[in-house]
Design a protein around this motif. Structure first.
Motif, PDB file in Angstrom:
ATOM      1  N   SER A 233       0.839  -1.198   0.000  1.00  0.00           N
ATOM      2  CA  SER A 233       0.000   0.000   0.000  1.00  0.00           C
ATOM      3  C   SER A 233       0.872   1.246   0.000  1.00  0.00           C
ATOM      4  CB  SER A 233      -0.906   0.007   1.240  1.00  0.00           C
ATOM      5  OG  SER A 233      -0.132   0.188   2.414  1.00  0.00           O
ATOM      6  N   ARG A 234       0.289   2.341  -0.437  1.00  0.00           N
ATOM      7  CA  ARG A 234       1.042   3.600  -0.469  1.00  0.00           C
ATOM      8  C   ARG A 234       1.424   4.047   0.944  1.00  0.00           C
ATOM      9  NH1 ARG A 234      -0.524   7.951  -5.018  1.00  0.00           N
ATOM     10  NH2 ARG A 234      -0.503   6.587  -6.868  1.00  0.00           N
ATOM     11  N   THR A 235       0.497   3.836   1.890  1.00  0.00           N
ATOM     12  CA  THR A 235       0.771   4.266   3.268  1.00  0.00           C
ATOM     13  C   THR A 235       1.993   3.560   3.824  1.00  0.00           C
ATOM     14  OG1 THR A 235      -1.553   4.750   3.688  1.00  0.00           O
ATOM     15  CG2 THR A 235      -0.153   4.352   5.610  1.00  0.00           C
ATOM     16  N   PHE A 236       2.034   2.219   3.679  1.00  0.00           N
ATOM     17  CA  PHE A 236       3.175   1.481   4.214  1.00  0.00           C
ATOM     18  C   PHE A 236       4.437   1.722   3.398  1.00  0.00           C
ATOM     19  CE2 PHE A 236      -0.256  -0.930   6.234  1.00  0.00           C
ATOM     20  CZ  PHE A 236       0.227  -0.993   7.537  1.00  0.00           C
TER      21      PHE A 236
ATOM     22  N   LEU B  31      -0.804  13.206   7.868  1.00  0.00           N
ATOM     23  CA  LEU B  31      -1.095  14.109   6.750  1.00  0.00           C
ATOM     24  C   LEU B  31      -0.321  13.698   5.497  1.00  0.00           C
ATOM     25  CD1 LEU B  31      -1.053  17.555   8.611  1.00  0.00           C
ATOM     26  CD2 LEU B  31      -3.051  16.312   7.749  1.00  0.00           C
ATOM     27  N   SER B  32       0.922  13.281   5.675  1.00  0.00           N
ATOM     28  CA  SER B  32       1.733  12.856   4.532  1.00  0.00           C
ATOM     29  C   SER B  32       1.138  11.608   3.887  1.00  0.00           C
ATOM     30  CB  SER B  32       3.175  12.577   4.983  1.00  0.00           C
ATOM     31  OG  SER B  32       3.779  13.750   5.506  1.00  0.00           O
ATOM     32  N   CYS B  33       0.691  10.673   4.714  1.00  0.00           N
ATOM     33  CA  CYS B  33       0.108   9.446   4.164  1.00  0.00           C
ATOM     34  C   CYS B  33      -1.185   9.743   3.403  1.00  0.00           C
ATOM     35  CB  CYS B  33      -0.152   8.443   5.293  1.00  0.00           C
ATOM     36  SG  CYS B  33       1.345   7.713   5.998  1.00  0.00           S
ATOM     37  N   VAL B  34      -2.019  10.613   3.961  1.00  0.00           N
ATOM     38  CA  VAL B  34      -3.266  10.975   3.276  1.00  0.00           C
ATOM     39  C   VAL B  34      -2.956  11.671   1.952  1.00  0.00           C
ATOM     40  CG1 VAL B  34      -5.319  12.432   3.408  1.00  0.00           C
ATOM     41  CG2 VAL B  34      -4.623  11.071   5.391  1.00  0.00           C
ATOM     42  N   TYR B  35      -1.981  12.596   1.982  1.00  0.00           N
ATOM     43  CA  TYR B  35      -1.614  13.322   0.768  1.00  0.00           C
ATOM     44  C   TYR B  35      -1.057  12.364  -0.285  1.00  0.00           C
ATOM     45  CZ  TYR B  35       0.528  16.931  -2.165  1.00  0.00           C
ATOM     46  OH  TYR B  35       0.873  17.722  -3.227  1.00  0.00           O
ATOM     47  N   PHE B  36      -0.191  11.455   0.123  1.00  0.00           N
ATOM     48  CA  PHE B  36       0.433  10.509  -0.804  1.00  0.00           C
ATOM     49  C   PHE B  36      -0.601   9.535  -1.376  1.00  0.00           C
ATOM     50  CE2 PHE B  36       3.246   6.609  -1.322  1.00  0.00           C
ATOM     51  CZ  PHE B  36       3.766   7.036  -2.529  1.00  0.00           C
ATOM     52  N   LYS B  37      -1.585   9.177  -0.550  1.00  0.00           N
ATOM     53  CA  LYS B  37      -2.593   8.201  -0.980  1.00  0.00           C
ATOM     54  C   LYS B  37      -3.565   8.803  -1.975  1.00  0.00           C
ATOM     55  CE  LYS B  37      -5.648   4.701   0.990  1.00  0.00           C
ATOM     56  NZ  LYS B  37      -6.192   4.134   2.259  1.00  0.00           N
ATOM     57  N   ARG B  38      -3.901  10.076  -1.787  1.00  0.00           N
ATOM     58  CA  ARG B  38      -4.928  10.705  -2.620  1.00  0.00           C
ATOM     59  C   ARG B  38      -4.363  11.414  -3.841  1.00  0.00           C
ATOM     60  NH1 ARG B  38      -9.270  13.348   1.661  1.00  0.00           N
ATOM     61  NH2 ARG B  38      -9.835  11.381   2.718  1.00  0.00           N
ATOM     62  N   ARG B  39      -3.097  11.727  -3.815  1.00  0.00           N
ATOM     63  CA  ARG B  39      -2.505  12.486  -4.913  1.00  0.00           C
ATOM     64  C   ARG B  39      -2.010  11.530  -6.000  1.00  0.00           C
ATOM     65  NH1 ARG B  39      -0.106  17.646  -5.334  1.00  0.00           N
ATOM     66  NH2 ARG B  39       0.235  17.978  -7.559  1.00  0.00           N
ATOM     67  N   ASP B  40      -2.282  11.877  -7.239  1.00  0.00           N
ATOM     68  CA  ASP B  40      -1.816  11.073  -8.368  1.00  0.00           C
ATOM     69  C   ASP B  40      -0.437  11.577  -8.787  1.00  0.00           C
ATOM     70  OD1 ASP B  40      -1.457   9.450 -10.493  1.00  0.00           O
ATOM     71  OD2 ASP B  40      -2.997  10.392 -11.773  1.00  0.00           O
ATOM     72  N   PHE B  41       0.592  10.810  -8.452  1.00  0.00           N
ATOM     73  CA  PHE B  41       1.959  11.215  -8.777  1.00  0.00           C
ATOM     74  C   PHE B  41       2.391  10.671 -10.129  1.00  0.00           C
ATOM     75  CE2 PHE B  41       1.801  11.681  -4.214  1.00  0.00           C
ATOM     76  CZ  PHE B  41       2.487  12.864  -4.003  1.00  0.00           C
TER      77      PHE B  41
END
Length: 810
Positions: free
Chosen positions: A247-250, A800-810
């Motif tokens: 997962s992106r969070t982990f 906040l970083s995990c939420v941003y990384f999870k929702r943002r399309d990089f």
């Protein structure tokens, strides 16, 4: 878990590829190699230093009297006075003639050091009249052949101290000398091994934590790890990682842990190296030093959480470093402002001593001021202004009667107990709204005043002086009448001058001090060195000399006073013939010698037939007051140092205040064991038992006060019957509503050094000083607050970083 572990390892490898990392490694190894030759050895304290001369005014007066008083010529004082060079001797003679002469303390110390090597001044018969400590008596019993050079110099120093009692600050008999590669440093620490270890644990380790681990290493860590997140966000790298079942969070948390693993490697090298150097070179094998490793990594995680968020947002290592540095500057400023308010706003208002007269309360504050509580406005009114810039010392206020309280203000007393100028008692009366009025002149160096029936006692390091209570009360009215007369006289002089009348020089210029006889000079010198002033008489027996630390308490049940003086515990009874105020001396009824740390800071109290005595780094001793026999010993709860003990009436129960700010109640059972119970107060600054009310007054949280009443059944459970919660004004209000909220929401990274100090030393608090019990600086370490604030901030930033990384399309 294998994919996540692989990501952590990959992040670690990325950090290892940085040149800055290897530069940091080399710098750490060079630093440890450079530090390795440091060493130490312990020896006797012999050399005098200028700051060992605690009471310069008293020393000048004593030496001047030794030069001009024929009766002192062959005494220990007279012999020591003649060892000084001609230039200093000339200045001392000017002092004897009443001139205000400043003598360099370094010159005095230098002359005394020369006297250590040439003991022609010593005469055994002359020194028999001095108070010789146990250490000096033991050294005197040895022959010259049995003494080493260090022991001989130590003996000479103790002989000089015996000739000049009360002049020198209390020092450890042993000193630590540091060396480097076999070469001794020019400076030394006049402390024993135990105090040296405490110095390392409580001061040196936190400084290393602040600057080496908390600044340099953290900054280098951010430089090395700032590129981990931006590199991960590169299109090819990110797509490859996300193609795995993770997962992106982990993924983000694994990268974060990989960066922390790099700092862990650096910190382990540095801290373990310091631990080994401290063990092998300084004989300090304290495994608690290793607590610096997890705390340093935890500190780095706070800043790295900001770097991670910045790296996600801007994908630039440079911007990540810049944002993290700005955050660090912001935290530093908030910490500095908070420390400023602690030192200059909160601490000066902290209550140090309490006096209660009827329903009125007067307190002495840490900032050198005196305040009176006004219940109508719910404010503390300043009677003597609290000013952190001054270094005045307040003699603890005492109750004279139901409407009158007395104190005194020693100008520059924190540097010189004898202060600047004369010392007048300050009497505060209800009829004057407790506005301080000058009263009798107190003996120089008075550190405490006591009321004993109809007498007022003044204690200084020269002795105990007494006067009639009524004389102190009447002195206020006399002072007011004198002020009125002087005002009228001044007005008359102004009228004469206005009319053109001339004033002769003989009428305006006082007589020269040369006109004063030698007897008057000697009398003045005796007062200058702390002797009795007009209206006071010395009541201490001639065979009793006081040596710091000195403590005095009353034993009303036995109608006596109990005195502790540098290892001697004495009970002195009333004069058998005559009144104290008329010059009759106290009589020594019982005396005991207490071995071990006789120079340690001490607190003492008496209740009924019990005397409680606590010395630093020792258990509390319980004595029977009638014969001063030791009954039992017990450990201080939670291992803290006691800074005050108050008797609860004559119930043989006591309230003990520890450096941690906790108050413990203690009483003795029939089987010679003690019962202890904590009172429900925190951050206590001062306690005082008011006999007239039968209540214990507890000052806590800077300037709040509670009155606690106890039943007579020794259950030690008190009941609060009155509370004072003053309203905030001025800067205190700014601190309450602006600075404190800012410090609450800002991670207190700077205070993590206090957490380390507590973990390494095993103590939550400690006290600096203590030979003068009214000038002890208590430091209470903040342990949980910085950990919680930093942990909460890091958790929020990572979330906040995990939420941003999870929702943002990089």
């Amino acid at each position: 878990m294998k994919p996540y572990f692989a990501i952590v390892v990959d992040s670690f490898h990325a950090a290892l590829s940085s040149r800055i990392l290897w530069i940091a490694f080399v710098a750490i190894w060079i630093f440890l190699i450079a530090l390795a030759p440091i060493g130490y050895h312990e020896d006797y304290t012999t050399t005098f230093r200028w700051f060992d001369l605690d009471n310069g005014t008293q020393m000048k007066a004593m030496l001047a009297r030794g030069l001009i008083d024929p009766e002192e010529s062959e005494t220990a004082l007279g012999r020591i006075a003649r060892v000084f060079p001609e230039s200093v001797e000339r200045q001392l003679k000017q002092v004897a003639q009443g001139e205000d002469v400043r003598i360099d303390k370094a010159a005095l110390a230098g002359a005394l050091n020369e006297a250590l090597d040439n003991e022609d001044w010593y005469d055994a018969d002359a020194w028999q009249a001095t108070v010789r400590l146990k250490e000096l008596r033991e050294l005197d019993e040895k022959t010259a052949d049995e003494l080493t050079e260090s022991e001989r110099r130590r003996r000479a120093r103790l002989r000089i101290e015996a000739a000049l009692p009360g002049v020198f600050s209390v020092q450890s008999s042993r000193s630590i000398m540091l060396s480097y590669a076999g070469f001794e440093f020019p400076a030394f620490f006049a402390i024993g091994k135990t105090q040296f270890i405490a110095l390392i644990n409580q001061f040196v380790v936190p400084i290393i934590m602040d600057w080496l681990l908390g600044f340099a290493l953290i900054f280098l860590g951010i430089l090395v790890t700032a590129s981990i997140i931006p590199d991960m966000l590169q299109p090819g790298s990110l797509h490859l990682l996300l193609s795995k079942p993770i997962s992106r969070t982990f993924l983000l948390l694994s990268k974060f842990l990989g960066g922390c693993a790099f700092v862990l490697l650096c910190v382990c090298q540095l801290v373990i190296g310091l631990y080994l150097i401290a063990g092998f070179r300084l004989d300090i094998w304290n495994a608690r030093i290793l607590w610096c490793i997890p705390v340093s990594v935890f500190l780095f995680s706070v800043f790295y959480s900001v770097s991670t968020m910045a790296g996600l947002r801007w994908r630039s290592p440079t911007l990540s470093i810049g944002v993290t540095c700005m955050f660090g500057a912001f935290v530093l400023v908030i910490g500095f402002v908070g420390s400023y308010f602690d030192a200059l706003v909160r601490r000066p208002d902290q209550i140090a001593r309490i006096a209660v007269a009827g329903s009125d309360i007067v307190v002495a504050c840490r900032g050198g001021g005196i305040k009176h509580f006004d219940p109508d406005s719910n404010l503390w009114n300043e009677l003597i202004e609290t000013d952190f810039r001054r270094h005045d010392l307040i003699v603890p206020p005492i109750r004279l009667n139901e409407s009158m309280i007395a104190s005194a203000q020693i100008r520059n007393g924190r540097f010189n107990l004898y202060g600047s100028g004369s010392l007048d008692a300050l009497v505060m009366r209800r009829e004057d709204d407790f506005d301080p009025k000058p009263g009798m002149r107190l003996p120089n160096g008075t550190r405490r005043m006591y009321v004993w029936d109809d007498s007022l006692l003044a204690l200084n390091n020269a002795g105990i002086m007494a006067t009639k209570m009524q004389q102190m009360v009447d002195s206020v009215a006399s002072s007011e009448e004198q002020d009125d007369a002087e005002s009228d006289e001044t007005a008359g002089e102004l009228d004469l001058n206005a009319s053109g009348a001339e004033v002769s020089a003989d009428e305006t210029i006082p007589k020269s001090s040369a006109a004063i006889g030698a007897a008057a000079w000697i009398s003045d010198l005796l007062r200058m060195q702390g002797g009795a002033t007009e209206g006071f008489v010395d009541i201490l027996p001639g065979n009793v000399k006081l040596t710091d630390p000195v403590r005095l308490v009353f034993a009303p049940k036995l109608d006596s006073v109990v005195i502790y003086s540098r290892g001697r515990l004495m009970r002195l009874g009333r004069p058998k013939d005559g009144s104290m105020a008329e010059g009759a001396k106290l009589t020594v009824e019982v005396e005991r010698t207490i071995e071990d740390s006789d120079a340690a800071a001490t607190v003492i109290a008496a209740s009924g037939d019990a005397v409680l005595l606590a010395r630093q780094n020792e258990s509390v001793k319980w004595f029977r007051a009638s014969d001063l026999e030791a009954i039992l010993e017990f450990e201080i709860p939670e291992g803290e140092r006691l800074i005050a003990i108050e008797p609860i009436g004559q119930s043989e129960s006591f309230a003990m205040l520890a450096t941690s700010g906790q108050v413990w109640m203690v009483s003795r059972k029939d089987d010679d064991t003690v019962t202890t119970r904590p009172l429900d107060f925190q951050d206590v600054a001062s306690i005082e038992y008011v006999e007239s009310l039968g209540q214990l007054v507890v000052a806590h949280h800077i300037d709040s006060i509670d009155f606690v009443e106890f039943p007579s059944d020794k259950k030690l459970s008190g009941k609060t019957v009155r509370t004072i919660r003053p309203s905030l004004t001025g800067w205190r209000k700014v601190d309450q509503w602006l600075i404190t909220p800012l410090r609450t929401i800002t991670p207190q990274t700077g205070e993590l050094s206090e957490t380390v100090a507590a973990l390494v030393s095993g103590k939550r608090s400690f006290a600096i000083g203590g030979n003068n019990e009214d000038d002890t600086e208590v430091i209470r370490l903040k342990i949980a607050r910085p950990v919680l604030s930093c942990a909460a901030f890091t958790a929020v930033m990572l979330a906040l970083s995990c939420v941003y990384f999870k929702r943002r399309d990089f």
